[in-house]
Enzyme design. Structure first.
Site, mmCIF file in Angstrom:
data_model
loop_
_atom_site.group_PDB
_atom_site.id
_atom_site.type_symbol
_atom_site.label_atom_id
_atom_site.label_comp_id
_atom_site.label_asym_id
_atom_site.label_seq_id
_atom_site.Cartn_x
_atom_site.Cartn_y
_atom_site.Cartn_z
ATOM 1 N N ASP A 137 -5.687 -11.882 1.987
ATOM 2 C CA ASP A 137 -5.506 -10.772 1.289
ATOM 3 C C ASP A 137 -4.732 -11.310 0.402
ATOM 4 O OD1 ASP A 137 -5.095 -8.144 0.285
ATOM 5 O OD2 ASP A 137 -4.175 -7.285 1.710
ATOM 6 N N ASP A 185 -2.964 -9.427 -3.472
ATOM 7 C CA ASP A 185 -2.538 -8.005 -3.875
ATOM 8 C C ASP A 185 -2.072 -8.597 -5.158
ATOM 9 O OD1 ASP A 185 -3.467 -6.551 -1.961
ATOM 10 O OD2 ASP A 185 -1.665 -6.626 -0.890
ATOM 11 N N ASP A 234 -0.927 -12.560 1.439
ATOM 12 C CA ASP A 234 -0.293 -11.595 2.201
ATOM 13 C C ASP A 234 -0.143 -12.188 3.481
ATOM 14 O OD1 ASP A 234 1.062 -9.515 3.735
ATOM 15 O OD2 ASP A 234 -0.389 -7.923 2.714
#
Length: 385
Positions: A98, A100, A288
């Site tokens: 992930d 972001d 992440d």
């Protein structure tokens, strides 16, 4: 969010799901499912510990429930609808990454949404370089998250049964955590002589060596006094070592290009030491970390709509990543071709579908995709038509 706004978005999300063909992940019946409905009050109601048997046919469930967010688990279980993780009985898990945009190192709070996502794509390409070149993973699915960045699902058989500690090692590798000269430089016998070699064919060795050669080019392009001064700016390099390194660059560059750390003696090895930190900072993949180590993680369903943006959670073909523009390509066609009235509460510029808008506060008529984006992000309420 006002009830009128929730009702409008729920209805239009339902229209989208009725018109869309959502492809579930492999072994969908073995995964846990969760979703967030359009409920009132502060916060969100998170419904999880469901199986597809609980929800029913996926397309029917989406059209019926019209959820704000939809998730499925990286893990596969004997009983995915059990209420505790222990009772589910874990079988295997995809490896999920992930990224972001607002959590990237040195993220600029002044960046607009598009600029943030563009920087996140750069991080995605670095991550894919690790996954494809260093690990040779083949079964990869790249997804725009619909919100702040990107997800990568790895489904190679080789990773399915890895537990948290092994996944942590993968995290450490792509983040460059714990990288030091001892972990990079190898010792080889050249005849009767021991030689220290920086691998150049792949991995972090290739990345550090690439940066080393770029620095060598910089030194080679300036005159000797300036070059020696530049070398002394690095930790651990005084005038003597700087002179030795400069001589190696001038007279033994081919050895440096081969990764021979004996060229230039201790000076070249000190130079490599100083470049490792810069290389990790510039070329690591800022994922992440808890998402990747969690074998039970729930992740967004590709094809669904992100309830915080009104954009689609969209799979991206590997050869289409460079040209992918989430603010154009992830706008659902369901919301295109209509205008609606919204009450703007947070005015300011927005870029969508290649156009730049600057809605002012108050009641305005806008393209529906813009209105959905503003309402989903809490910047507007539904107006009276």
């Amino acid at each position: 969010m006002e009830e009128r706004t929730r009702a409008y978005l729920r209805g239009r999300f339902g229209d989208h799901y009725r018109r869309s063909e959502i492809t579930p992940p492999p072994e969908a019946h073995e995964r846990e499912w969760g979703y967030v409905p359009w409920t009132g009050g502060p916060g969100e109601t998170y419904i999880r510990h469901k199986s597809l048997l609980d929800l029913g046919e996926l397309s029917d469930f989406l059209a019926r429930e019209r959820p704000r967010h939809v998730y499925f688990s990286a893990g596969r279980y004997d009983d995915p609808s059990a209420s505790t993780m222990g009772e589910k009985t874990w079988r295997s898990s995809d490896l999920i990454f992930d990224l972001d945009g607002d959590h990237l190192p040195r993220a600029d709070p002044d960046d607009d949404y598009g600029e943030m996502l563009e920087k996140c794509k750069d991080a995605l390409l670095r991550l894919l370089d690790f996954l494809e070149d260093d690990f040779a993973f083949e079964d990869l699915t790249v997804v725009f998250s619909g919100g702040r960045g990107y997800h990568v699902h790895v489904r190679d058989e080789s990773i399915q049964h890895l537990e948290r500690d092994a996944r942590r090692e993968i995290v450490d590798y792509v983040r460059g955590i714990g990288l030091d000269p001892d972990s990079l430089i190898r010792t080889e016998m050249r005849g009767n002589v021991t030689a220290r070699i920086l691998p150049t064919a792949g991995g972090w060795g290739r990345r550090v060596h690439r940066r080393l050669l770029a620095f060598v080019d910089e030194i080679d392009a300036i005159e000797e006094t300036a070059a020696i001064d530049r070398l002394q700016e690095l930790d651990g390099i005084g005038e003597g070592r700087a002179t030795t390194i400069y001589g190696a660059i001038q007279h033994n560059r081919e050895a440096i290009e081969r990764g021979n750390m004996e060229a230039g003696g201790v000076g070249i090895r000190t130079l490599v030491d100083s470049l490792i930190t810069d290389t990790v900072e510039a070329e690591n993949a800022p994922i992440d970390e808890p998402v990747t180590t969690d074998t039970n993680r729930l992740i967004r369903l590709p094809g669904s709509i992100h309830g915080g943006s009104g954009l689609a959670v969209q799979r991206i073909a590997r050869d289409a990543i460079d040209d992918f523009d989430p603010l154009v390509d992830a706008v659902p066609e369901t919301f295109v071709g209509h205008e609606i009235t919204v009450e703007v509460t947070d005015p300011g510029p927005v870029e969508l579908r290649g156009d730049r808008f600057n809605p002012e506060a108050g009641e305005v008529t806008v393209p529906e995709y813009l209105g959905v984006f503003l309402m989903a992000r809490g910047r507007a309420e539904k107006g009276q038509e």
